[in-house]
Design a protein around this motif. Structure first.
Motif, mmCIF file in Angstrom:
data_model
loop_
_atom_site.group_PDB
_atom_site.id
_atom_site.type_symbol
_atom_site.label_atom_id
_atom_site.label_comp_id
_atom_site.label_asym_id
_atom_site.label_seq_id
_atom_site.Cartn_x
_atom_site.Cartn_y
_atom_site.Cartn_z
ATOM 1 N N GLY A 131 0.903 -1.052 -0.124
ATOM 2 C CA GLY A 131 0.056 -0.044 0.022
ATOM 3 C C GLY A 131 0.723 1.334 -0.003
ATOM 4 O O GLY A 131 1.325 1.817 0.919
ATOM 5 N N SER A 132 1.124 1.512 -1.195
ATOM 6 C CA SER A 132 2.436 2.763 -1.436
ATOM 7 C C SER A 132 1.896 3.974 -1.998
ATOM 8 O O SER A 132 0.958 3.729 -2.932
ATOM 9 C CB SER A 132 3.517 1.753 -2.070
ATOM 10 N N ALA A 133 2.365 5.117 -1.731
ATOM 11 C CA ALA A 133 2.163 6.354 -2.464
ATOM 12 C C ALA A 133 3.116 6.250 -3.842
ATOM 13 O O ALA A 133 2.944 7.402 -4.610
ATOM 14 C CB ALA A 133 2.370 7.568 -1.659
ATOM 15 N N ARG A 163 -7.004 9.454 -3.427
ATOM 16 C CA ARG A 163 -6.856 10.342 -2.399
ATOM 17 C C ARG A 163 -5.365 9.698 -1.937
ATOM 18 O O ARG A 163 -5.575 8.739 -1.510
ATOM 19 C CB ARG A 163 -7.840 10.366 -1.513
ATOM 20 N N SER A 164 -4.730 10.556 -1.555
ATOM 21 C CA SER A 164 -3.100 9.921 -0.842
ATOM 22 C C SER A 164 -3.400 9.920 0.512
ATOM 23 O O SER A 164 -4.097 10.399 1.230
ATOM 24 C CB SER A 164 -2.194 10.841 -1.356
ATOM 25 N N LYS A 165 -2.466 9.309 1.088
ATOM 26 C CA LYS A 165 -2.221 9.288 2.564
ATOM 27 C C LYS A 165 -2.158 10.907 3.129
ATOM 28 O O LYS A 165 -1.565 11.473 2.646
ATOM 29 C CB LYS A 165 -0.988 8.338 3.074
ATOM 30 N N THR A 170 -5.853 3.966 0.297
ATOM 31 C CA THR A 170 -4.758 3.119 0.071
ATOM 32 C C THR A 170 -4.850 1.859 0.779
ATOM 33 O O THR A 170 -4.969 0.606 0.226
ATOM 34 C CB THR A 170 -3.586 3.583 0.259
ATOM 35 N N PHE A 171 -4.956 1.834 2.184
ATOM 36 C CA PHE A 171 -5.000 0.685 3.038
ATOM 37 C C PHE A 171 -6.497 0.127 3.059
ATOM 38 O O PHE A 171 -6.693 -1.288 2.889
ATOM 39 C CB PHE A 171 -4.692 1.289 4.513
#
Length: 239
Positions: A131-133, A163-165, A170-171
């Motif tokens: 789970g990476s940006a 939408r990014s962290k 992502t998770f």
């Protein structure tokens, strides 16, 4: 002899207790700074482009604070919303990743103990995902060069989310892809924004101190423990 037997019984009880109470069915790993200790090379690549090519006066230390999320988001944070056209952002992003891979590849290696830890988790039927940006271009670069792809049943990169962290998308997508509930996932992260994203997803986290000190995570209450690498004995309680 009695004391020795009591110690043995206690160890067996502890192992059995942990085996029956471990609630984590899946591990989700951030990549940069978590599988590999490469954040310095990302920062170096961005600093070269931002200051020498794009004319920013951002200091190296201030840039480190901006090292999260998608490349486009970083450029907007540094230069403002309307400074670049979308096609310019894409080109600068591609150039940065090519620069990063060029300078990092001679140093590319997994964080100490990672291979053994992944192998143990696999043998214990723990599902695993990324789970990476990072964009998939970089995920492929790391997984294929280190022969790690076989361990991960799901790959969620910046290309798969809107939408990014610290947003939990992502998770949450990672948990869905692995077929487990969010609360059954344990996240491995190196950045406060990533741990915040895990908390927003209802997940606990283990933090690798590759780039950030423990004090930078003080506001976050979902951290099980901090580790330097995957040889840390605290990990024994997880698998």
């Amino acid at each position: 002899m009695a004391d020795f037997l009591r110690k043995i019984d206690h160890k067996l009880f502890t192992r059995c207790y942990m085996a029956t109470t471990n609630k984590y069915k899946a591990f989700i790993f951030d990549m940069n700074g978590t599988l590999i200790d490469d954040m310095k090379y990302h920062t170096d690549a961005w600093y070269e482009i931002l200051t020498k090519e794009l004319g920013s006066d951002l200091s190296y230390e201030n840039l480190k604070a901006e090292m999260y999320g998608k490349n486009a988001e970083l450029l907007v944070r540094v230069f403002g919303e309307d400074y670049f056209q979308p096609e310019e952002i894409e080109q600068h992003s591609v150039n940065k990743e090519k620069q990063y891979q060029k300078i990092y590849k001679p140093h590319l290696e997994a964080i100490s103990g990672l291979q053994d830890f992944l192998s143990k988790a696999e043998k214990n039927n723990i599902a695993m995902g990324i789970g990476s940006a990072a964009i998939m271009f970089n995920v492929d670069f790391v997984l294929d060069n280190l022969d790690l792809r076989r361990y991960f049943a799901s790959l969620i990169s910046a290309d798969e989310v809107e939408r990014s962290k610290p947003d939990p998308e992502t998770f949450l997508k990672g948990a869905e892809a692995l077929g487990v509930k969010p609360e059954e996932c344990l996240v491995f992260e190196d950045a406060p924004k990533g741990v915040e994203a895990a908390r927003n997803a209802g997940m606990d986290a283990v933090v690798l101190t590759t780039m950030h000190g423990k004090e930078e995570f003080a506001a976050l209450d979902n951290i099980k423990f901090f580790i330097k690498d995957y040889e840390d004995p605290q990990l024994d309680q997880l698998i």
